[in-house]
Every structure is written in structure tokens, then in C-alpha cells.
Motif scaffolding. Structure first.
Motif, PDB file in Angstrom:
ATOM      1  N   THR A  15     -10.324  20.726  13.182  1.00  0.00           N
ATOM      2  CA  THR A  15      -9.648  21.861  13.809  1.00  0.00           C
ATOM      3  C   THR A  15     -10.152  22.056  15.232  1.00  0.00           C
ATOM      4  O   THR A  15     -11.353  22.015  15.487  1.00  0.00           O
ATOM      5  CB  THR A  15      -9.907  23.139  12.981  1.00  0.00           C
ATOM      6  OG1 THR A  15      -9.468  22.918  11.645  1.00  0.00           O
ATOM      7  CG2 THR A  15      -9.165  24.322  13.570  1.00  0.00           C
ATOM      8  N   ILE A  16      -9.218  22.279  16.148  1.00  0.00           N
ATOM      9  CA  ILE A  16      -9.545  22.503  17.550  1.00  0.00           C
ATOM     10  C   ILE A  16      -9.132  23.925  17.886  1.00  0.00           C
ATOM     11  O   ILE A  16      -8.014  24.339  17.581  1.00  0.00           O
ATOM     12  CB  ILE A  16      -8.805  21.500  18.463  1.00  0.00           C
ATOM     13  CG1 ILE A  16      -9.005  20.067  17.955  1.00  0.00           C
ATOM     14  CG2 ILE A  16      -9.292  21.631  19.899  1.00  0.00           C
ATOM     15  CD1 ILE A  16      -8.097  19.054  18.626  1.00  0.00           C
ATOM     16  N   GLU A  17     -10.006  24.675  18.532  1.00  0.00           N
ATOM     17  CA  GLU A  17      -9.759  26.097  18.799  1.00  0.00           C
ATOM     18  C   GLU A  17      -8.719  26.324  19.886  1.00  0.00           C
ATOM     19  O   GLU A  17      -8.593  25.538  20.821  1.00  0.00           O
ATOM     20  CB  GLU A  17     -11.065  26.771  19.218  1.00  0.00           C
ATOM     21  CG  GLU A  17     -12.091  26.847  18.121  1.00  0.00           C
ATOM     22  CD  GLU A  17     -13.339  27.578  18.581  1.00  0.00           C
ATOM     23  OE1 GLU A  17     -13.280  28.338  19.564  1.00  0.00           O
ATOM     24  OE2 GLU A  17     -14.376  27.377  17.937  1.00  0.00           O
TER      25      GLU A  17
ATOM     26  N   VAL B 159      -2.866  20.056  20.987  1.00  0.00           N
ATOM     27  CA  VAL B 159      -3.498  18.732  21.010  1.00  0.00           C
ATOM     28  C   VAL B 159      -3.705  18.221  19.588  1.00  0.00           C
ATOM     29  O   VAL B 159      -3.452  17.047  19.293  1.00  0.00           O
ATOM     30  CB  VAL B 159      -4.822  18.764  21.795  1.00  0.00           C
ATOM     31  CG1 VAL B 159      -5.596  17.463  21.644  1.00  0.00           C
ATOM     32  CG2 VAL B 159      -4.565  19.046  23.262  1.00  0.00           C
ATOM     33  N   GLY B 160      -4.157  19.085  18.689  1.00  0.00           N
ATOM     34  CA  GLY B 160      -4.372  18.682  17.301  1.00  0.00           C
ATOM     35  C   GLY B 160      -3.099  18.179  16.643  1.00  0.00           C
ATOM     36  O   GLY B 160      -3.101  17.145  15.963  1.00  0.00           O
ATOM     37  N   ASN B 161      -1.998  18.895  16.826  1.00  0.00           N
ATOM     38  CA  ASN B 161      -0.723  18.448  16.255  1.00  0.00           C
ATOM     39  C   ASN B 161      -0.268  17.136  16.874  1.00  0.00           C
ATOM     40  O   ASN B 161       0.237  16.252  16.172  1.00  0.00           O
ATOM     41  CB  ASN B 161       0.351  19.521  16.442  1.00  0.00           C
ATOM     42  CG  ASN B 161       0.205  20.641  15.448  1.00  0.00           C
ATOM     43  OD1 ASN B 161      -0.463  20.510  14.431  1.00  0.00           O
ATOM     44  ND2 ASN B 161       0.815  21.764  15.746  1.00  0.00           N
ATOM     45  N   ALA B 162      -0.430  16.990  18.187  1.00  0.00           N
ATOM     46  CA  ALA B 162      -0.046  15.734  18.845  1.00  0.00           C
ATOM     47  C   ALA B 162      -0.893  14.572  18.323  1.00  0.00           C
ATOM     48  O   ALA B 162      -0.369  13.477  18.086  1.00  0.00           O
ATOM     49  CB  ALA B 162      -0.191  15.875  20.352  1.00  0.00           C
ATOM     50  N   LEU B 163      -2.178  14.806  18.097  1.00  0.00           N
ATOM     51  CA  LEU B 163      -3.045  13.752  17.559  1.00  0.00           C
ATOM     52  C   LEU B 163      -2.643  13.381  16.130  1.00  0.00           C
ATOM     53  O   LEU B 163      -2.566  12.200  15.787  1.00  0.00           O
ATOM     54  CB  LEU B 163      -4.505  14.197  17.589  1.00  0.00           C
ATOM     55  CG  LEU B 163      -5.171  14.193  18.947  1.00  0.00           C
ATOM     56  CD1 LEU B 163      -6.497  14.936  18.903  1.00  0.00           C
ATOM     57  CD2 LEU B 163      -5.378  12.759  19.430  1.00  0.00           C
TER      58      LEU B 163
ATOM     59  N   LEU C 226     -12.348  13.070  13.876  1.00  0.00           N
ATOM     60  CA  LEU C 226     -12.251  13.192  15.318  1.00  0.00           C
ATOM     61  C   LEU C 226     -12.551  14.639  15.701  1.00  0.00           C
ATOM     62  O   LEU C 226     -11.815  15.547  15.331  1.00  0.00           O
ATOM     63  CB  LEU C 226     -10.853  12.789  15.794  1.00  0.00           C
ATOM     64  CG  LEU C 226     -10.601  12.815  17.293  1.00  0.00           C
ATOM     65  CD1 LEU C 226     -11.519  11.832  18.013  1.00  0.00           C
ATOM     66  CD2 LEU C 226      -9.153  12.498  17.587  1.00  0.00           C
ATOM     67  N   ASP C 227     -13.662  14.841  16.403  1.00  0.00           N
ATOM     68  CA  ASP C 227     -14.047  16.166  16.900  1.00  0.00           C
ATOM     69  C   ASP C 227     -13.649  16.256  18.367  1.00  0.00           C
ATOM     70  O   ASP C 227     -14.021  15.381  19.164  1.00  0.00           O
ATOM     71  CB  ASP C 227     -15.556  16.380  16.771  1.00  0.00           C
ATOM     72  CG  ASP C 227     -16.017  16.390  15.325  1.00  0.00           C
ATOM     73  OD1 ASP C 227     -15.249  16.845  14.458  1.00  0.00           O
ATOM     74  OD2 ASP C 227     -17.151  15.938  15.058  1.00  0.00           O
ATOM     75  N   VAL C 228     -12.917  17.311  18.716  1.00  0.00           N
ATOM     76  CA  VAL C 228     -12.425  17.472  20.087  1.00  0.00           C
ATOM     77  C   VAL C 228     -12.781  18.862  20.589  1.00  0.00           C
ATOM     78  O   VAL C 228     -12.580  19.850  19.887  1.00  0.00           O
ATOM     79  CB  VAL C 228     -10.889  17.273  20.154  1.00  0.00           C
ATOM     80  CG1 VAL C 228     -10.390  17.411  21.583  1.00  0.00           C
ATOM     81  CG2 VAL C 228     -10.480  15.931  19.573  1.00  0.00           C
ATOM     82  N   ARG C 229     -13.311  18.928  21.811  1.00  0.00           N
ATOM     83  CA  ARG C 229     -13.542  20.192  22.508  1.00  0.00           C
ATOM     84  C   ARG C 229     -12.726  20.159  23.780  1.00  0.00           C
ATOM     85  O   ARG C 229     -12.759  19.175  24.531  1.00  0.00           O
ATOM     86  CB  ARG C 229     -15.018  20.372  22.839  1.00  0.00           C
ATOM     87  CG  ARG C 229     -15.873  20.686  21.630  1.00  0.00           C
ATOM     88  CD  ARG C 229     -17.289  20.864  22.067  1.00  0.00           C
ATOM     89  NE  ARG C 229     -17.626  19.720  22.924  1.00  0.00           N
ATOM     90  CZ  ARG C 229     -18.762  19.044  22.861  1.00  0.00           C
ATOM     91  NH1 ARG C 229     -19.678  19.396  22.033  1.00  0.00           N
ATOM     92  NH2 ARG C 229     -18.979  18.021  23.653  1.00  0.00           N
TER      93      ARG C 229
ATOM     94  N   ARG D  62      -8.973  19.162  29.961  1.00  0.00           N
ATOM     95  CA  ARG D  62      -9.976  18.124  29.740  1.00  0.00           C
ATOM     96  C   ARG D  62     -10.404  18.168  28.277  1.00  0.00           C
ATOM     97  O   ARG D  62     -10.542  19.243  27.694  1.00  0.00           O
ATOM     98  CB  ARG D  62     -11.204  18.344  30.613  1.00  0.00           C
ATOM     99  CG  ARG D  62     -10.911  18.396  32.092  1.00  0.00           C
ATOM    100  CD  ARG D  62     -10.840  17.010  32.692  1.00  0.00           C
ATOM    101  NE  ARG D  62     -10.581  17.087  34.115  1.00  0.00           N
ATOM    102  CZ  ARG D  62      -9.467  16.664  34.688  1.00  0.00           C
ATOM    103  NH1 ARG D  62      -8.508  16.151  33.967  1.00  0.00           N
ATOM    104  NH2 ARG D  62      -9.300  16.746  35.985  1.00  0.00           N
ATOM    105  N   ALA D  63     -10.634  16.989  27.711  1.00  0.00           N
ATOM    106  CA  ALA D  63     -11.060  16.892  26.312  1.00  0.00           C
ATOM    107  C   ALA D  63     -12.313  16.036  26.233  1.00  0.00           C
ATOM    108  O   ALA D  63     -12.367  14.949  26.805  1.00  0.00           O
ATOM    109  CB  ALA D  63      -9.959  16.281  25.459  1.00  0.00           C
ATOM    110  N   ARG D  64     -13.295  16.517  25.521  1.00  0.00           N
ATOM    111  CA  ARG D  64     -14.477  15.725  25.170  1.00  0.00           C
ATOM    112  C   ARG D  64     -14.345  15.482  23.684  1.00  0.00           C
ATOM    113  O   ARG D  64     -14.184  16.423  22.896  1.00  0.00           O
ATOM    114  CB  ARG D  64     -15.742  16.524  25.485  1.00  0.00           C
ATOM    115  CG  ARG D  64     -17.015  15.916  24.981  1.00  0.00           C
ATOM    116  CD  ARG D  64     -17.568  14.929  25.996  1.00  0.00           C
ATOM    117  NE  ARG D  64     -18.687  14.199  25.455  1.00  0.00           N
ATOM    118  CZ  ARG D  64     -19.954  14.478  25.735  1.00  0.00           C
ATOM    119  NH1 ARG D  64     -20.243  15.468  26.530  1.00  0.00           N
ATOM    120  NH2 ARG D  64     -20.914  13.750  25.205  1.00  0.00           N
TER     121      ARG D  64
END
Length: 179
Positions: free
Chosen positions: A44-46, A53-57, A71-74, A98-100
Motif C-alpha cells: 500500500t502506498i499512501e 501509482v499503486g493501481n498503475a503498478l 514492492l515498497d514505494v515511497r 518522485r518515487a523511491r
């Protein structure tokens, strides 16, 4: 020149085969890269940008079955005013996303890939606040897709270049230990 056209079409595949180019998604749905991508779950991405972004991924990874990777995304989402009118209102904005991200192996928690991706879009800030907000939202949707594409491409390259990752996802006989 027209005489050499058909000859070039015959010679070009031979030249390209010799240069070492390999298709990233070779083998189609049964290939190692696609097999790896299907085993990635997206944490889950906040935030609103995180939801997009989560849905696109998830759409691009098309996970089916048990996950082996997470996959962890910030995200860092910002809007910066660039142009100023005579009345001190902003006339141009730049939205930056930007995504890390980290690809984590679920079995042992090892971080296999730690990278970042980013993109930005210019927005005209018009007199109508509603139109400006709509433009900002449209830019965020577009940037979310671009970021997701970059992340999936980087994971696919990692899967192709790492034999341990791709061989773990392709069914086959287990390796025999060396004596």
C-alpha cells in the motif's frame, strides 16, 4: 538505392542477431521476466498519488498466484510555482512526482533492488481555480502512469540480468549440489 532496399531487409536481421540484442520479454508469458513480474505484490502506498501509482503498478504487473516479492514505494509529490503575473498570482506550475522503491524478497526480507524514478509536468495556471485544479489532477494521473512504467521496466531489467531471480520463477528441475 531501391535495389539495395530488399538486400538491407535480408541482412539487417543477421546483423542484429550478432550484436547481442535480446528481447526483454523473450518467451512471452512463459518467460522468466514475465514470471518474475507476476510474483510481485505492491504494498500500500499512501495518499492520492500513492493510490494512482499503486493501481498503475498492479495493472502492469498483473500478479497471479503466490507472491515471492514485495514492492515498497515511497512518493514525493510537489507543485512549484514558476511564473508570476503582475498581480502576484502564479501563471505556470511544475508538478514533480518522485518515487523511491525497493523490491524485497519475501522469503528472507532481502532488498533485491533499491532505486528511484521520477517525472515532472508543466501546468498553466489560468484565472479559473477549477481549471487549474483539474490540470493538476490530470498531470498527477499522467505522471503516475509514467512512474509505474519506469518502475516496471527497471524490475524487468533486474529480472533479466539476475539469473537467480529468473531461474527461481521458471519451472524446471532443481539444481544438483556440487560434490
Amino acid at each position: 538505392m531501391r535495389r539495395f532496399g530488399p538486400l538491407a531487409l535480408l541482412v539487417l536481421p543477421i546483423i542484429l542477431a550478432g550484436c547481442g540484442l535480446h528481447p526483454l520479454y523473450g518467451g512471452g508469458g512463459a518467460g522468466g521476466v514475465v514470471g518474475t513480474l507476476r510474483q510481485v505484490e505492491v504494498a500500500t502506498i499512501e495518499g492520492k498519488a500513492g493510490w494512482l501509482v499503486g493501481n498503475a503498478l498492479r495493472d502492469r504487473l498483473a500478479a497471479d498466484g503466490p507472491a515471492r516479492y514485495r514492492l515498497d514505494v515511497r512518493l514525493d509529490d510537489s507543485i512549484t510555482g514558476l511564473g508570476v503575473r503582475r498581480d502576484d498570482s502564479v501563471s505556470r506550475e511544475r508538478r514533480t512526482l518522485r518515487a523511491r522503491y525497493q523490491l524485497v524478497q519475501l522469503a528472507d526480507g532481502q532488498v533485491l533492488l533499491d532505486a528511484s524514478a521520477g517525472s515532472d509536468a508543466g501546468i498553466d495556471a489560468v484565472q479559473s481555480e477549477y481549471a487549474t485544479i483539474a490540470a493538476e489532477n490530470t498531470a498527477l494521473e499522467r505522471l503516475s502512469g509514467i512512474i509505474a512504467d519506469k518502475i516496471v521496466s527497471r524490475i524487468a531489467l533486474y529480472a533479466q540480468r539476475t539469473p537467480a531471480t529468473t531461474s527461481a520463477t521458471v519451472p524446471g528441475p532443481a539444481p544438483t549440489p556440487a560434490p
